[in-house]
Design an enzyme around this catalytic site. Sequence first.
Site, mmCIF file in Angstrom:
data_model
loop_
_atom_site.group_PDB
_atom_site.id
_atom_site.type_symbol
_atom_site.label_atom_id
_atom_site.label_comp_id
_atom_site.label_asym_id
_atom_site.label_seq_id
_atom_site.Cartn_x
_atom_site.Cartn_y
_atom_site.Cartn_z
ATOM 1 N N GLY A 46 0.830 -1.194 0.000
ATOM 2 C CA GLY A 46 0.000 0.000 0.000
ATOM 3 C C GLY A 46 0.863 1.242 0.000
ATOM 4 C CD GLN A 51 3.368 5.775 2.577
ATOM 5 O OE1 GLN A 51 2.385 5.229 2.092
ATOM 6 N NE2 GLN A 51 4.382 5.102 3.107
ATOM 7 C CB CYS A 89 5.124 2.060 7.156
ATOM 8 S SG CYS A 89 4.668 3.565 6.289
ATOM 9 C CG LEU A 90 6.524 0.954 1.112
ATOM 10 C CD1 LEU A 90 5.956 1.265 -0.264
ATOM 11 C CD2 LEU A 90 7.624 -0.096 1.014
ATOM 12 C CD GLU A 132 -1.209 2.479 2.739
ATOM 13 O OE1 GLU A 132 -0.795 3.652 2.623
ATOM 14 O OE2 GLU A 132 -0.455 1.530 2.999
ATOM 15 C CG HIS A 135 0.223 6.702 5.459
ATOM 16 N ND1 HIS A 135 1.397 7.196 5.972
ATOM 17 C CD2 HIS A 135 0.441 5.382 5.253
ATOM 18 C CE1 HIS A 135 2.288 6.220 6.069
ATOM 19 N NE2 HIS A 135 1.736 5.093 5.646
HETATM 20 NI NI NI Z 1 2.595 3.216 5.515
#
Ligand code: NI
Length: 159
Positions: A46, A51, A89-90, A132, A135
């Site tokens: 996701g 981001q 999380c990226l 998500e 975020h």
């Molecule tokens: Ni994330």
Amino acid sequence: MAIREIREMGDNILNTVCKEVKEVTPRTKDLIDDMFDTMYEANGVGLAAPQVGILKRIVVIDVTGEDPILMINPKILETSGEQTGQEGCLSVPGKSGLVTRPNYVKALAYNENMEPFEIEGTELLARAILHEVDHLDGHLYVEKVEGPLMDVTDLEEED
Ligand code: NI
């Protein structure tokens, strides 16, 4: 098609509430394409627009690698149950932590043509949707972690 730079924890943009999308312009479509490319390239499940530095309520999700989901202006309508599991999380590379979330979620969102649709998910999909949407409100999963953030070892990475 382009890979965008993923913002990391500590970048204030990740703590900012995103704005609703009013219309999908060609630029918005480019952003969406780039978000999918960036998510797949990073082996993520996701990605939310903040981001990649864009404060818009857009998320992309794909928990199986073959079921891309775009959600514009997503709203959580219903949750139930509970699941506890590892989350990453990226924007927090190399780390994971234990997070408890609802096991079921029903959400309302808009597609690329700004047509509304409802989506239901359980387990990993429910976790991804909730992660998500957080975020978009400026929240990272690390705020919800039980116990310490752990290092993801190379052995656990699938690539
Ligand atoms: Ni994330």
